[in-house]
Motif scaffolding. Structure first.
Motif, PDB file in Angstrom:
ATOM      1  N   SER A 118     -40.864 -16.633 -54.613  1.00  0.00           N
ATOM      2  CA  SER A 118     -42.070 -15.958 -54.123  1.00  0.00           C
ATOM      3  C   SER A 118     -42.676 -16.693 -52.926  1.00  0.00           C
ATOM      4  O   SER A 118     -43.025 -17.882 -53.024  1.00  0.00           O
TER       5      SER A 118
ATOM      6  N   ASP B  39     -45.561 -15.755 -51.670  1.00  0.00           N
ATOM      7  CA  ASP B  39     -47.005 -15.814 -51.965  1.00  0.00           C
ATOM      8  C   ASP B  39     -47.344 -17.123 -52.666  1.00  0.00           C
ATOM      9  O   ASP B  39     -48.333 -17.799 -52.329  1.00  0.00           O
TER      10      ASP B  39
ATOM     11  N   HIS C  82     -47.172 -19.978 -50.278  1.00  0.00           N
ATOM     12  CA  HIS C  82     -48.372 -20.074 -49.424  1.00  0.00           C
ATOM     13  C   HIS C  82     -49.527 -20.722 -50.179  1.00  0.00           C
ATOM     14  O   HIS C  82     -50.247 -21.584 -49.648  1.00  0.00           O
TER      15      HIS C  82
END
Length: 861
Positions: free
Chosen positions: A82, A84, A87
């Motif tokens: 992932s 996301d 991040h």
């Protein structure tokens, strides 16, 4: 030198192919990122580290996959994980970084997918490895390219100025001062700019400080001295055993590093300040930073004395667009549809233009002019070479505009040095613009070593012969914003300069300092009538008594006003900027076919353009006339006007409410010696002030009061200590005002200063026992008819046009406004009665709000 975009794209394509089918094990990450950095011609090992240890917000240790301090943080995951979550993990690390280490960009990647976050612009870009070649422009910062976007209010401008201002103060504190400090600071500015714009390698200057100097800063000065010496030495003349990290710096030339300076000294805090400066993105800095930088390190007293006001780019464009830029752009639009021969001729014209700023300060006007010329030249090159992409001709060989087209004069050495450097940096910034355009041209261009430079003369522009700097026949434009110094604030040397420039001009002592540049420019322009000039000026030179003195002289010499901006508020890039109300006047010794007048609803508004038939010295579309000082009213129907009384007492004869009550409480007989005291401010705002009024009084009786006697004695001592003989003479009568003009009957009071926001100046009747101060004008024996005329829209239209201004507030005068006012002639009784009825209605309306001040009643809101 940065790689060209063509080279970067070739490398990106090769990288994508090599890694398209590679395994996704974490062990391969270092090799992946080494290859990625190599796309842009930089070494990952030199500027970014793997597994940087940081303390996370929960107190636990974390490890950043890859960190380029201040630039880029990378969080790398196995394929398919992932992005996301990657991040979120990346931003968790921010807590453990110093402010100057915080990245602008966060990049998360799983070998096949990239996601780049631009934290400053709040943008996100997602793309696949196979699409990398189409997105390499997002990583221009890695190669040394900068996206040049000119934002006046960009915080980076102010941060950079403040950091360098703090470092300046620290160096000054340790005794590193004067000329050496000024040159030293300019060198540092150049180095900081150079490593963010491709002159130096990426982070080259910062690395030298971080890697080679001690954290306590004790050896930093010597390393900087060595670096400056290297920057001034051609590569072939450098020692063969020179430290490799120093030897890697380019040869700069241009005399910037030529002078030998004393070795400075640094401590831990100063080293950190310099590193904080390194962390800022100097590639984004506007040329106007140099004015802000100078003002941030100037002493406030000197700043006021020199009249230093530094301009925003918006205000500079207000001047240069109508002066020449709009005309050049219109010409370009015509010739670009014609032959290439005409386009080349137009480009040569751009390169032949020469500009002089005779009060250049830090060079803000010159650098913005140069920037706009280069941007226009870039558009020419796009038309000439963009379609064919004919690299054999070489776009870089066809860049004609250069810094040697610019001339300046500056009275202070430090800003003169900054102006010289600023133009070099602007030149490089515009070369970068061409580099960014290399997606069209495919070239890379760097004008280092420096071979051309602007001609910036350190000296007094009012004493220098401008013809020696640049012959009039070679010059096209004069422009700038000369010092904003009023007639009362001028130093003795400035008054001497004014007298030298305005020989035999009657009334020149009433002119603002900026007027001298107008006269000096006109004297220069006589030798070459094609020169056009435009100056930013205090608006007072187009108002009141200054108009008749300055402009009658200039118009006799052939001056024609081509364009003008009426009063607007001057904005500055500098911290603690002053609120100044200005005009811009563009003129020449020949007339213009089309004239432009820019008007403002308020000084803070955006301008609207009108096409006038004529622009007169009041900046009005009307015939050229001059309103000169008159000692008596023009009209026989007008009663005489005078200033109020002047105490000349340093406040010893003036009382506030508390002091009045204290005096009466101590001795009730003193009340008959106290009068209400009113000037313009007191009259408009209902402010209670009082004065000791001892005219026709028994002085011995008044002096029974110890408080009165003490005030009289203090006033006597004040007058005796004055350097003015006239004031010393007044010490013989210390109980009386220095100048007494109090009417014996009811009078009309006119405030000298009133807000520009009011549609009408509040005036009114006062009883004879209210003493009018020198901040008011008095009209004894005025009737309600006179009150009506002076309260009319007609009189206010006259006042707005001819009166002087304090900022933009009305500054009413007897000699210019009142005595020149054309009162109605041959008025009938019926007309007089109508005026008197309207005037009485004004007084009746005021009476309906007896507790409200005139400031409230006359507030347009």
């Amino acid at each position: 030198m940065p790689l060209s975009w063509n080279e970067i794209k070739d490398r990106a394509l090769q990288f994508s192919r090599e890694w398209a089918d590679e395994c996704s094990e974490d062990a391969e990450a270092k090799s992946f990122w080494d290859g990625f950095f190599n796309i842009f011609g930089v070494s990952r090992r030199r500027i970014a580290s793997f597994e940087q240890r940081v303390k996370q917000i929960d107190g636990r240790a974390g490890y950043i996959d890859l960190l380029w301090k201040g630039k880029l943080l990378v969080e790398h995951k196995s394929r398919g994980k992932s992005l996301d979550r990657a991040h979120a993990q990346a931003t968790d690390y921010f807590h453990g970084l110093k402010e100057r280490e915080l990245p602008r960009y966060v990049l998360v990647c799983d070998f096949a997918r990239f996601r780049l976050y631009d934290l400053e612009e709040n943008e996100q870009h997602d793309f696949l490895l196979s699409e990398l070649v189409n997105h390499v422009h997002l990583f221009g910062f890695m190669a040394g390219y900068q996206t040049v976007a000119y934002k006046e209010q960009d915080p980076i401008n102010i941060k950079a100025a403040e950091r360098m201002g703090l470092l300046h103060d620290k160096l000054k504190t340790i005794g590193y001062d004067g000329h050496a400090l000024e040159v030293y600071l300019v060198r540092l500015v150049f180095c900081l700019f150079a490593e963010h714009t491709g002159i130096f390698e990426v982070n080259q200057f910062q690395d030298l400080i971080e890697q080679r100097t001690a954290e306590d800063g004790q050896d930093l000065a010597q390393w900087l001295a060595n670096c400056f010496e290297v920057l001034n030495t051609p590569h072939e003349k450098r020692f063969t055993l020179l430290d490799p990290q120093l030897a890697a710096f380019r040869y700069i030339n241009g005399q910037l590093f030529a002078e030998h300076l004393p070795t400075a000294a640094f401590d831990r805090e100063m080293r950190e300040l310099l590193l904080e400066g390194c962390a800022l993105d100097w590639g984004r800095i506007s040329p106007a930073i140099f004015g802000a930088l100078f003002q941030s390190v100037m002493d406030a007293k000197n700043r006021r004395h020199l009249g230093a006001h530094y301009t925003s780019e918006t205000n500079i464009l207000k001047l240069i667009k109508p002066l020449f830029l709009d005309e050049l752009r219109a010409e370009f639009e015509r010739v670009k549809r014609q032959s290439k021969t005409n386009l080349f001729a137009f480009q040569e014209k751009l390169a032949s233009l020469k500009f002089l700023d005779p009060a250049c300060g830090c060079g803000n006007f010159l650098v913005i002019v140069y920037r706009e010329l280069r941007l226009l030249e870039l558009e020419v090159l796009r038309v000439l070479f963009g379609a064919s992409k004919d690299l054999s001709i070489g776009v870089e060989l066809n860049i004609r505009c250069n810094v040697n087209q610019f001339y300046g004069i500056e009275i202070e050495e430090f800003p003169a040095q900054i102006a010289q450097t600023a133009l070099w940096l602007t030149d490089h910034q515009m070369n970068q613009m061409n580099q960014l355009a290399s997606q069209e041209f495919g070239i890379n261009y760097l004008r280092i070593p420096l071979t051309h430079s602007a001609t910036i003369r350190h000296g007094n522009a009012l004493q220098i012969d401008w013809c020696e700097l640049v012959p009039p026949a070679e010059l096209n434009y004069i422009l700038g914003n000369p010092p904003f110094v009023g007639k009362k604030e001028q130093s003795d040397s400035q008054k001497t300069d004014m007298a030298q420039v305005f020989q035999n001009v009657q009334g020149m002592g009433n002119l603002d300092f900026v007027a001298a540049w107008y006269r000096k420019a006109v004297d220069y322009m006589v030798a070459h009538l094609a020169i056009k000039t435009a100056f930013v000026s205090t608006n007072s030179i187009t108002q009141g008594e200054q108009v008749g003195v300055l402009w009658s002289d200039l118009l006799k010499r052939g001056v024609k006003i081509h364009f003008a901006h009426r009063t607007f508020q001057w904005s500055s890039e500098a911290k603690g900027k002053a609120a100044v109300h200005c005009v811009i006047v563009g003129f020449a010794l020949h007339d213009a076919v089309k004239k432009q007048l820019f008007v403002y609803e308020t000084p803070q508004s955006e301008p609207s353009e009108i096409k006038p038939n004529n622009i007169n010295p009041y900046l009005v579309d009307a015939n050229t006339v001059f309103i000169e000082r008159r000692s008596q009213p023009l009209s026989k129907n007008a009663p005489e006007i005078a200033y109020g009384s002047m105490p000349i007492d340093k406040g010893h004869l003036i009382l506030n409410e508390e002091e009045k009550e204290e005096m009466i409480a101590a001795d009730s007989t003193t009340e008959r010696f106290i009068r209400r005291y009113s000037g313009g401010d007191e009259f408009i705002n209902n402010i209670s002030r009082y004065c000791l009024w001892l005219v026709d009084c028994d002085l011995s009786e008044a002096c029974h009061s110890k408080l009165i006697k003490k005030r009289i004695e203090l006033n006597k001592q004040y007058r005796l200590s004055s350097s003015r003989e006239q004031t010393k003479m007044l010490a013989k009568t210390p109980a009386l005002f220095g100048e007494i003009r109090q009417p014996a009957t009811q009078y009309l009071l006119v405030p000298k200063v009133s807000s520009e926001n009011r549609d009408y100046i509040p005036i009114g009747f006062c009883r004879a026992n209210i003493i009018a101060s020198g901040s008011a004008l008095v009209i004894p024996d005025a009737s309600i008819y006179h009150f009506g005329i002076l309260s009319s829209a007609m009189h206010m239209a006259w006042t707005r046009t001819v009166c002087g201004r304090m900022k933009s507030d009305y500054q009413y005068s007897n000699t210019i406004v009142y005595n020149n006012f054309p009162w109605p002639e041959s008025i009938t009784d019926k007309q007089r009665n109508k005026i008197e009825q309207a005037a009485q209605a004004i007084l009746d309306a005021r009476d309906q709000s007896p507790n409200a001040s005139l400031a409230t009643l006359y507030d347009p809101l």
